[in-house]
Design an enzyme around this catalytic site. Sequence first.
Site, PDB file in Angstrom:
ATOM      1  NE  ARG A 146      -4.009  -4.901  -4.290  1.00 15.11           N
ATOM      2  CZ  ARG A 146      -3.192  -4.704  -3.288  1.00 15.11           C
ATOM      3  NH1 ARG A 146      -2.644  -3.522  -3.093  1.00 15.11           N
ATOM      4  NH2 ARG A 146      -2.895  -5.689  -2.483  1.00 15.11           N
ATOM      5  CG  HIS A 160       1.534  -4.703   2.696  1.00 14.57           C
ATOM      6  ND1 HIS A 160       0.983  -3.449   2.743  1.00 14.57           N
ATOM      7  CD2 HIS A 160       1.897  -5.011   3.958  1.00 14.57           C
ATOM      8  CE1 HIS A 160       1.019  -3.003   3.993  1.00 14.57           C
ATOM      9  NE2 HIS A 160       1.557  -3.935   4.753  1.00 14.57           N
ATOM     10  CE1 TYR A 161      -2.241  -0.413   4.188  1.00 15.09           C
ATOM     11  CE2 TYR A 161      -1.821  -2.456   5.376  1.00 15.09           C
ATOM     12  CZ  TYR A 161      -1.761  -1.075   5.303  1.00 15.09           C
ATOM     13  OH  TYR A 161      -1.225  -0.369   6.347  1.00 15.09           O
ATOM     14  NE  ARG A 162       1.584   1.079   4.241  1.00 16.75           N
ATOM     15  CZ  ARG A 162       2.164   0.858   5.403  1.00 16.75           C
ATOM     16  NH1 ARG A 162       3.261   0.120   5.471  1.00 16.75           N
ATOM     17  NH2 ARG A 162       1.672   1.385   6.494  1.00 16.75           N
TER      18      ARG A 162
END
EC number: 3.1.15.-
Length: 181
Positions: free
Chosen positions: A113, A128-130
Amino acid sequence: MSKSEHNLIWIDLEMTGLDPERDRIIEIATIVTDANLNILDEGPVIAVHQSDEQLALMDKWNVRTHTGSGLVERVKASKIDDREAEKATIEFLEKWVPAGASPICGNSVSQDRRFLFRYMPELEAYFHYRYLDVSTLKELARRWKPEILAGLKKQNTHQALDDIRESVAELAYYREHFIQL
């Protein structure tokens, strides 16, 4: 199977090193699974062109690994840059998962990331941020139930698509032998 917010996006990058300020992405691959880890489709496997000067900055481990796998030659021969690889990957993902629905899935995906944020920000924002990081379960198993690790066999080819397939299989293994769902 069709596009679903429950599908999971698995990703792996091969890089010239671990520092996104200095190093670059040289390969990207993705797989989409359903929520039960059944592989629905494999995305494009893309060698991302980098200059000879950039490749010369690799340390011994990266030179040995990526030369041995043939990736260095694929990178040199590639005409695809970061943006084109990002665009092709997003086009594949749009067929299977709405933007913002899937966590980023894989092994040690926080490292991937970091590189996506720097070099492929549109793709990074697609997730998604997860995180669904299989390495978290690996670390927990190592501490709480180390005997199950002997049953897990990985090739560790450091080729992006192979690594993703192994990550999906590894999570399925932990689901059965560690989490026991």
